[in-house]
Scaffold this active site. Sequence first.
Site, mmCIF file in Angstrom:
data_model
loop_
_atom_site.group_PDB
_atom_site.id
_atom_site.type_symbol
_atom_site.label_atom_id
_atom_site.label_comp_id
_atom_site.label_asym_id
_atom_site.label_seq_id
_atom_site.Cartn_x
_atom_site.Cartn_y
_atom_site.Cartn_z
ATOM 1 N N HIS A 1 0.730 0.672 -9.156
ATOM 2 C CA HIS A 1 1.978 0.757 -8.262
ATOM 3 C C HIS A 1 1.831 -0.912 -7.665
ATOM 4 O O HIS A 1 0.900 -1.441 -7.522
ATOM 5 C CB HIS A 1 1.916 1.619 -7.199
ATOM 6 C CG HIS A 1 0.798 1.607 -6.213
ATOM 7 N ND1 HIS A 1 -0.504 2.113 -6.466
ATOM 8 C CD2 HIS A 1 0.850 1.193 -4.966
ATOM 9 C CE1 HIS A 1 -1.119 1.765 -5.397
ATOM 10 N NE2 HIS A 1 -0.571 1.096 -4.696
ATOM 11 N N ARG B 1 -14.258 9.400 -2.603
ATOM 12 C CA ARG B 1 -14.134 7.771 -1.955
ATOM 13 C C ARG B 1 -12.977 7.781 -0.994
ATOM 14 O O ARG B 1 -12.053 8.450 -1.218
ATOM 15 C CB ARG B 1 -13.698 6.922 -3.252
ATOM 16 C CG ARG B 1 -13.008 5.427 -3.013
ATOM 17 C CD ARG B 1 -12.858 4.706 -3.893
ATOM 18 N NE ARG B 1 -12.517 3.194 -3.950
ATOM 19 C CZ ARG B 1 -11.186 2.792 -3.420
ATOM 20 N NH1 ARG B 1 -10.144 3.718 -3.443
ATOM 21 N NH2 ARG B 1 -10.875 1.573 -3.268
HETATM 22 C C1 LIG Z 1 2.447 1.219 -0.034
HETATM 23 C C2 LIG Z 1 2.963 2.319 -0.872
HETATM 24 C C3 LIG Z 1 3.740 2.403 -1.997
HETATM 25 C C4 LIG Z 1 3.563 3.699 -2.413
HETATM 26 C C5 LIG Z 1 3.561 4.615 -1.276
HETATM 27 C C6 LIG Z 1 2.849 3.495 -0.582
HETATM 28 O O1 LIG Z 1 2.747 3.795 1.010
HETATM 29 C C7 LIG Z 1 1.081 3.770 -1.034
HETATM 30 C C8 LIG Z 1 1.023 4.369 -2.386
HETATM 31 C C9 LIG Z 1 2.108 3.882 -3.474
HETATM 32 C C10 LIG Z 1 2.468 4.832 -4.442
HETATM 33 C C11 LIG Z 1 1.782 4.745 -5.669
HETATM 34 C C12 LIG Z 1 2.069 5.594 -6.636
HETATM 35 C C13 LIG Z 1 3.531 5.659 -6.806
HETATM 36 O O2 LIG Z 1 3.856 4.657 -7.453
HETATM 37 C C14 LIG Z 1 4.207 5.608 -5.296
HETATM 38 C C15 LIG Z 1 5.852 6.070 -5.514
HETATM 39 C C16 LIG Z 1 3.824 6.683 -4.680
HETATM 40 O O3 LIG Z 1 3.942 7.941 -4.476
HETATM 41 O O4 LIG Z 1 2.602 6.072 -3.963
HETATM 42 C C17 LIG Z 1 3.941 4.600 -4.705
HETATM 43 C C18 LIG Z 1 4.612 4.551 -3.379
HETATM 44 C C19 LIG Z 1 6.017 3.513 -3.321
HETATM 45 O O5 LIG Z 1 6.315 2.293 -3.880
HETATM 46 O O6 LIG Z 1 6.615 4.164 -2.457
HETATM 47 O O1 LIG Z 2 -7.736 3.145 -2.110
HETATM 48 C C1 LIG Z 2 -7.402 2.078 -2.532
HETATM 49 O O2 LIG Z 2 -8.239 1.184 -2.434
HETATM 50 C C2 LIG Z 2 -5.811 1.537 -2.741
HETATM 51 C C3 LIG Z 2 -5.041 2.272 -1.891
HETATM 52 C C4 LIG Z 2 -3.421 1.817 -2.232
HETATM 53 O O3 LIG Z 2 -3.223 1.022 -3.185
HETATM 54 C C5 LIG Z 2 -2.366 2.280 -1.383
HETATM 55 O O4 LIG Z 2 -2.625 3.198 -0.414
HETATM 56 O O5 LIG Z 2 -1.236 1.644 -1.687
HETATM 57 FE FE LIG Z 3 -1.270 -0.012 -2.787
#
Ligand SMILES: C=C1C[C@]23C[C@@]1(O)CC[C@H]2[C@@]12CC[C@H](O)[C@@](C)(C(=O)O1)[C@H]2[C@@H]3C(=O)O
Ligand SMILES: O=C(O)CCC(=O)C(=O)O
Ligand SMILES: [Fe+2]
Length: 363
Positions: A230, A309
Amino acid sequence: MPPPTTSLDMAAFQASSYDPPFSQHYSFLFSASAEAEHSFSSHESRVIAECELPLIDLKDLQCGNEEERKDCVAEIANASSEWGFFQVVNHGISTELLKEIRREQKRFFHRPFEKKVGSKLLNESYRWGNPTATSLDQFSWSEAFHVPLSKLAEEGGCYEDEFRSLRELMQKVAGSMSELARILAGVLAKNLGCHEDFFAKSCSENTCFLRLNRYPPCPFSPETFGLMPHTDSDFLTILHQDHVGGLQLMKDSKWVSIKPNPEALIVNIGDLFQAFLCPLFIKLSDVAWSNDVYKSVEHKVMTNSKVERYSIAYFLCPSSDSIISSCKEPSRYKKFTFKEFRRQVQEDVKTTGYKVGLSRFLL
Ligand SMILES: C=C1C[C@]23C[C@@]1(O)CC[C@H]2[C@@]12CC[C@H](O)[C@@](C)(C(=O)O1)[C@H]2[C@@H]3C(=O)O
Ligand SMILES: O=C(O)CCC(=O)C(=O)O
Ligand SMILES: [Fe+2]
């Protein structure tokens, strides 16, 4: 014990009482057939390079002479354009505080799963797995508390007495990371010809988030995502990862893993900074620039079968009605607010299983 390969073996995999029931709830994703179909080659992660992110010493930013300060600013701007990521030392957040919050974070996540999901701990900010996942590459083997800073400040915000110390530590870490994010965003904004305090004004405590991540050991394919690929939906992220490792970023169309450095904090550009275009009325210089000067780079976390982790991430976000990019020349993006951006992300994740992000807003 060899990793379970069938749903039957899976049931035999004894997660701890505090681990989310990934196997039970998502067994269809891990069954042999699903695994056979899923080509992990698209996220080939077996043999990948380990990289040292650009390491920037922030002492030059605050107490170096003018020449050293200029060099430090140039390093931050170059890394933000070329890598979208960098790591900083002498960032002002004590290693002891980061060790202490990891201890408390571990104690907090080691509560029984039912307690985490059932109670209002940290204001119902708890999430785990990915309920809309229909295939392994849409799944994240992790759990998180995604806490609005505004809630952290609230007295009696659903904290149980035994976790008051975690809340106090989160407030300390959030305060320090907020300060660091404001300084770094100011340097990057000024480099775009914008007022240095533009972000201090548009991002307040009420609009930012602190995210506690836990990645349990995963007994299945080493290519299971701890957090799926992401880009971050914010201006800037400040991340502390523990000693375990697993974070990877996309560099020159290849995944590279980021070696943990206990002294350093990782900083990455979010979608909103990539699309950002300084409102002309406060543009201070006639620097010819458009969006995409800084890069919001895709990253992911890979699981391991042995140890859990932890990481903690601070997200610098504007208010929902903030306009991220006007469609004035030379913007590449149409005008959109943070609220429209987040709504589009959530809709795409729901309908396609993936975040699409900025390309939805290209002119
Ligand atoms: C910064 C962010 C984008 C994200 C939500 C978050 O706060 C941290 C994880 C990100 C993530 C990663 C997986 C998915 O693509 C996503 C939709 C999710 O559920 O967590 C994205 C979030 C996002 O872009 O809103
Ligand atoms: O856990 C990490 O090192 C990355 C987490 C991350 O990408 C996020 O919270 O958006
Ligand atoms: Fe991230």
